[in-house]
Motif scaffolding. Structure first.
Motif, PDB file in Angstrom:
ATOM      1  N   GLY A 175      -3.237  -3.469  -0.471  1.00  0.00           N
ATOM      2  CA  GLY A 175      -1.909  -4.031  -0.664  1.00  0.00           C
ATOM      3  C   GLY A 175      -1.904  -5.542  -0.757  1.00  0.00           C
ATOM      4  N   CYS A 176      -3.032  -6.180  -0.403  1.00  0.00           N
ATOM      5  CA  CYS A 176      -3.103  -7.643  -0.483  1.00  0.00           C
ATOM      6  C   CYS A 176      -3.368  -8.122  -1.902  1.00  0.00           C
ATOM      7  CB  CYS A 176      -4.197  -8.178   0.441  1.00  0.00           C
ATOM      8  SG  CYS A 176      -5.867  -7.686  -0.038  1.00  0.00           S
ATOM      9  N   ASN A 177      -3.522  -7.193  -2.843  1.00  0.00           N
ATOM     10  CA  ASN A 177      -3.778  -7.557  -4.240  1.00  0.00           C
ATOM     11  C   ASN A 177      -3.384  -6.379  -5.116  1.00  0.00           C
ATOM     12  OD1 ASN A 177      -4.734  -8.322  -6.741  1.00  0.00           O
ATOM     13  ND2 ASN A 177      -6.770  -8.915  -6.023  1.00  0.00           N
ATOM     14  N   THR A 178      -2.103  -6.294  -5.406  1.00  0.00           N
ATOM     15  CA  THR A 178      -1.618  -5.172  -6.210  1.00  0.00           C
ATOM     16  C   THR A 178      -0.379  -5.600  -6.997  1.00  0.00           C
ATOM     17  OG1 THR A 178      -0.926  -2.843  -6.149  1.00  0.00           O
ATOM     18  CG2 THR A 178      -0.118  -4.238  -4.369  1.00  0.00           C
ATOM     19  N   SER A 179      -0.031  -4.812  -8.011  1.00  0.00           N
ATOM     20  CA  SER A 179       1.194  -5.059  -8.771  1.00  0.00           C
ATOM     21  C   SER A 179       1.690  -3.752  -9.363  1.00  0.00           C
ATOM     22  CB  SER A 179       0.972  -6.097  -9.872  1.00  0.00           C
ATOM     23  OG  SER A 179       0.031  -5.649 -10.830  1.00  0.00           O
ATOM     24  N   TYR A 180       3.006  -3.713  -9.626  1.00  0.00           N
ATOM     25  CA  TYR A 180       3.634  -2.483 -10.110  1.00  0.00           C
ATOM     26  C   TYR A 180       5.039  -2.819 -10.598  1.00  0.00           C
ATOM     27  CZ  TYR A 180       4.818  -3.118  -5.191  1.00  0.00           C
ATOM     28  OH  TYR A 180       5.180  -3.678  -3.986  1.00  0.00           O
ATOM     29  N   PHE A 181       5.601  -1.908 -11.359  1.00  0.00           N
ATOM     30  CA  PHE A 181       6.984  -2.084 -11.798  1.00  0.00           C
ATOM     31  C   PHE A 181       7.931  -1.791 -10.630  1.00  0.00           C
ATOM     32  CE2 PHE A 181       4.973  -1.864 -15.894  1.00  0.00           C
ATOM     33  CZ  PHE A 181       5.751  -2.697 -16.682  1.00  0.00           C
ATOM     34  N   LYS A 182       8.936  -2.644 -10.493  1.00  0.00           N
ATOM     35  CA  LYS A 182       9.905  -2.452  -9.414  1.00  0.00           C
ATOM     36  C   LYS A 182      10.589  -1.085  -9.539  1.00  0.00           C
ATOM     37  CE  LYS A 182      13.956  -4.506  -7.171  1.00  0.00           C
ATOM     38  NZ  LYS A 182      14.922  -5.636  -7.134  1.00  0.00           N
ATOM     39  N   ALA A 183      10.821  -0.640 -10.757  1.00  0.00           N
ATOM     40  CA  ALA A 183      11.462   0.666 -10.961  1.00  0.00           C
ATOM     41  C   ALA A 183      10.625   1.799 -10.380  1.00  0.00           C
ATOM     42  CB  ALA A 183      11.706   0.900 -12.449  1.00  0.00           C
ATOM     43  N   ASP A 184       9.305   1.693 -10.475  1.00  0.00           N
ATOM     44  CA  ASP A 184       8.425   2.722  -9.900  1.00  0.00           C
ATOM     45  C   ASP A 184       8.455   2.666  -8.376  1.00  0.00           C
ATOM     46  OD1 ASP A 184       7.599   3.757 -12.364  1.00  0.00           O
ATOM     47  OD2 ASP A 184       5.978   2.277 -12.542  1.00  0.00           O
ATOM     48  N   PHE A 185       8.514   1.456  -7.829  1.00  0.00           N
ATOM     49  CA  PHE A 185       8.611   1.269  -6.377  1.00  0.00           C
ATOM     50  C   PHE A 185       9.885   1.928  -5.853  1.00  0.00           C
ATOM     51  CE2 PHE A 185       9.722  -1.379  -2.641  1.00  0.00           C
ATOM     52  CZ  PHE A 185       8.532  -1.337  -1.925  1.00  0.00           C
ATOM     53  N   ILE A 186      10.985   1.710  -6.548  1.00  0.00           N
ATOM     54  CA  ILE A 186      12.263   2.304  -6.148  1.00  0.00           C
ATOM     55  C   ILE A 186      12.232   3.827  -6.303  1.00  0.00           C
ATOM     56  CG2 ILE A 186      14.716   2.459  -6.774  1.00  0.00           C
ATOM     57  CD1 ILE A 186      14.557  -0.554  -7.428  1.00  0.00           C
ATOM     58  N   ALA A 187      11.545   4.308  -7.338  1.00  0.00           N
ATOM     59  CA  ALA A 187      11.487   5.752  -7.609  1.00  0.00           C
ATOM     60  C   ALA A 187      10.815   6.529  -6.479  1.00  0.00           C
ATOM     61  CB  ALA A 187      10.751   6.008  -8.923  1.00  0.00           C
ATOM     62  N   VAL A 188       9.896   5.873  -5.741  1.00  0.00           N
ATOM     63  CA  VAL A 188       9.238   6.546  -4.608  1.00  0.00           C
ATOM     64  C   VAL A 188       9.813   6.067  -3.276  1.00  0.00           C
ATOM     65  CG1 VAL A 188       7.118   6.923  -5.926  1.00  0.00           C
ATOM     66  CG2 VAL A 188       7.304   4.890  -4.463  1.00  0.00           C
ATOM     67  N   ASN A 189      10.881   5.255  -3.361  1.00  0.00           N
ATOM     68  CA  ASN A 189      11.592   4.683  -2.208  1.00  0.00           C
ATOM     69  C   ASN A 189      10.751   3.689  -1.417  1.00  0.00           C
ATOM     70  OD1 ASN A 189      14.013   4.284  -0.910  1.00  0.00           O
ATOM     71  ND2 ASN A 189      13.703   5.932   0.583  1.00  0.00           N
ATOM     72  N   GLY A 190       9.844   3.010  -2.105  1.00  0.00           N
ATOM     73  CA  GLY A 190       9.137   1.890  -1.506  1.00  0.00           C
ATOM     74  C   GLY A 190       8.237   2.258  -0.348  1.00  0.00           C
ATOM     75  N   TYR A 191       8.052   1.290   0.527  1.00  0.00           N
ATOM     76  CA  TYR A 191       7.195   1.507   1.700  1.00  0.00           C
ATOM     77  C   TYR A 191       7.867   2.435   2.700  1.00  0.00           C
ATOM     78  CZ  TYR A 191       3.611  -1.923   0.569  1.00  0.00           C
ATOM     79  OH  TYR A 191       2.560  -2.583  -0.012  1.00  0.00           O
ATOM     80  N   ASN A 192       7.035   3.207   3.398  1.00  0.00           N
ATOM     81  CA  ASN A 192       7.511   4.121   4.431  1.00  0.00           C
ATOM     82  C   ASN A 192       7.620   3.346   5.748  1.00  0.00           C
ATOM     83  OD1 ASN A 192       7.875   6.074   6.387  1.00  0.00           O
ATOM     84  ND2 ASN A 192       6.390   7.502   5.517  1.00  0.00           N
ATOM     85  N   GLU A 193       8.846   3.148   6.229  1.00  0.00           N
ATOM     86  CA  GLU A 193       9.068   2.345   7.420  1.00  0.00           C
ATOM     87  C   GLU A 193       8.747   3.082   8.719  1.00  0.00           C
ATOM     88  OE1 GLU A 193      12.796   0.277   7.328  1.00  0.00           O
ATOM     89  OE2 GLU A 193      12.443  -0.466   5.292  1.00  0.00           O
ATOM     90  N   ASP A 194       8.285   4.325   8.610  1.00  0.00           N
ATOM     91  CA  ASP A 194       7.773   5.004   9.804  1.00  0.00           C
ATOM     92  C   ASP A 194       6.460   4.368  10.262  1.00  0.00           C
ATOM     93  OD1 ASP A 194       9.890   6.777   9.858  1.00  0.00           O
ATOM     94  OD2 ASP A 194       8.845   8.306   8.686  1.00  0.00           O
ATOM     95  N   PHE A 195       5.815   3.609   9.370  1.00  0.00           N
ATOM     96  CA  PHE A 195       4.592   2.911   9.745  1.00  0.00           C
ATOM     97  C   PHE A 195       4.931   1.722  10.633  1.00  0.00           C
ATOM     98  CE2 PHE A 195       3.009   5.048   5.911  1.00  0.00           C
ATOM     99  CZ  PHE A 195       1.795   5.538   6.383  1.00  0.00           C
ATOM    100  N   LYS A 196       4.439   1.762  11.860  1.00  0.00           N
ATOM    101  CA  LYS A 196       4.536   0.645  12.801  1.00  0.00           C
ATOM    102  C   LYS A 196       3.114   0.325  13.241  1.00  0.00           C
ATOM    103  CE  LYS A 196       9.061   1.343  12.861  1.00  0.00           C
ATOM    104  NZ  LYS A 196       9.994   0.486  12.109  1.00  0.00           N
ATOM    105  N   GLY A 197       2.804  -0.946  13.376  1.00  0.00           N
ATOM    106  CA  GLY A 197       1.429  -1.302  13.707  1.00  0.00           C
ATOM    107  C   GLY A 197       0.548  -1.254  12.474  1.00  0.00           C
ATOM    108  N   TRP A 198      -0.655  -1.802  12.608  1.00  0.00           N
ATOM    109  CA  TRP A 198      -1.547  -1.976  11.469  1.00  0.00           C
ATOM    110  C   TRP A 198      -2.082  -0.640  10.958  1.00  0.00           C
ATOM    111  CZ3 TRP A 198      -6.539  -0.673  10.310  1.00  0.00           C
ATOM    112  CH2 TRP A 198      -7.107  -1.302   9.190  1.00  0.00           C
TER     113      TRP A 198
END
Length: 266
Positions: A175-198
């Motif tokens: 994730g420190c070096n990636t790119s994508y269309f914002k529409a695709d990010f929205i289509a999968v609802n972005g990052y999963n906020e259930d992730f806490k901690g590294w």
């Protein structure tokens, strides 16, 4: 032909010295993004001062998206930042990753519908940090002192052509070096906020991209970042995060219930 608009998202947390070098590498880009958004997971005022100075030194819009420090909640702050972005295309780095001067151009050049990109990370060694910060070094080559994985520092547009888009999932995604269309990010609802901690928040997103049907392309020999050494973050939640990722794999999930949609109407 319409030029693709881009938003550079930089995730940071309480390391203003490193962020300062990363922002210097933004100013050094041969092609600038249309905007920069710093996704700040609860840093102190030292970081804000660095960002405010950067705003005065660059001609493009710069936003500082901040929330209270509640531990490692990188997935949440990235969702908040990307929700506010105006670009069609998201280019994402971490605040401890100095960008090669062609970095933004490379990601925009290889942007392709139904595809996400991921690039190489050259590691800057611990022993080099004193010189790095004293000299404010932001340029490197395969022969530079203080780096390892030297072949990753080779910049070669010709060799990069050997790497094509694929329907396979790669564990080399970062994730420190990636790119994508914002529409695709929205289509999968972005990052999963259930992730806490590294751990695993980035690869789980890439897995949902994969399950959604996106191809991936590795930017080898282009799209290079130089990762500044730091001590490993706490892995106390890694087992729980592994379970979330395994659920995505086993159930072939494309959508997360706790994602970016929370912020899109704001």
């Amino acid at each position: 032909m319409k030029t693709l608009s881009s938003s550079l998202i930089i995730a940071t947390y309480n390391w203003p010295e490193a962020l300062d070098l990363v922002l210097k590498s933004v100013k050094n880009q041969i092609v600038l993004p249309d905007e920069v958004i710093i996704a700040d997971d609860g840093s102190t005022d030292e970081t804000r001062i660095i960002i405010d100075r950067f705003k005065s030194e660059i001609s493009i819009p710069v936003s500082h998206v901040w929330h209270e420090d509640e531990g490692f909640t990188k997935a949440t702050i990235l969702n908040k930042a990307i929700a506010k972005s105006k670009g069609e295309y998201i280019i994402q780095v971490d605040g401890d990753c100095i960008m090669h001067r062609h970095f933004v151009k490379d990601h925009i050049t290889y942007a392709s519908k139904n595809t996400y990109l991921y690039g190489s990370r050259v590691n800057i060694q611990k022993e080099h940090l004193e010189f790095l910060f004293k000299a404010q070094q932001i340029t490197f080559n395969p022969f530079s002192k203080g780096i390892k994985k030297r072949t990753r520092a080779i910049f070669s547009p010709l060799l990069s052509q050997l790497y094509k888009a694929s329907h396979q999932f790669s564990k080399k995604f970062r994730g420190c070096n990636t790119s994508y269309f914002k529409a695709d990010f929205i289509a999968v609802n972005g990052y999963n906020e259930d992730f806490k901690g590294w751990g695993r928040e980035d690869s789980e997103l890439a897995l949902r991209f994969f399950n959604y049907g996106l191809k991936s392309r590795r930017l080898r020999y282009r799209g290079i970042v130089y990762h500044i050494y730091h001590h490993e973050k706490s892995k106390s939640r890694l087992e729980l995060n592994n379970d979330i990722e395994l659920k995505t794999i086993n159930e072939k999930l494309t959508w997360t219930e706790h994602g970016v949609d929370t912020y899109l109407s704001e």
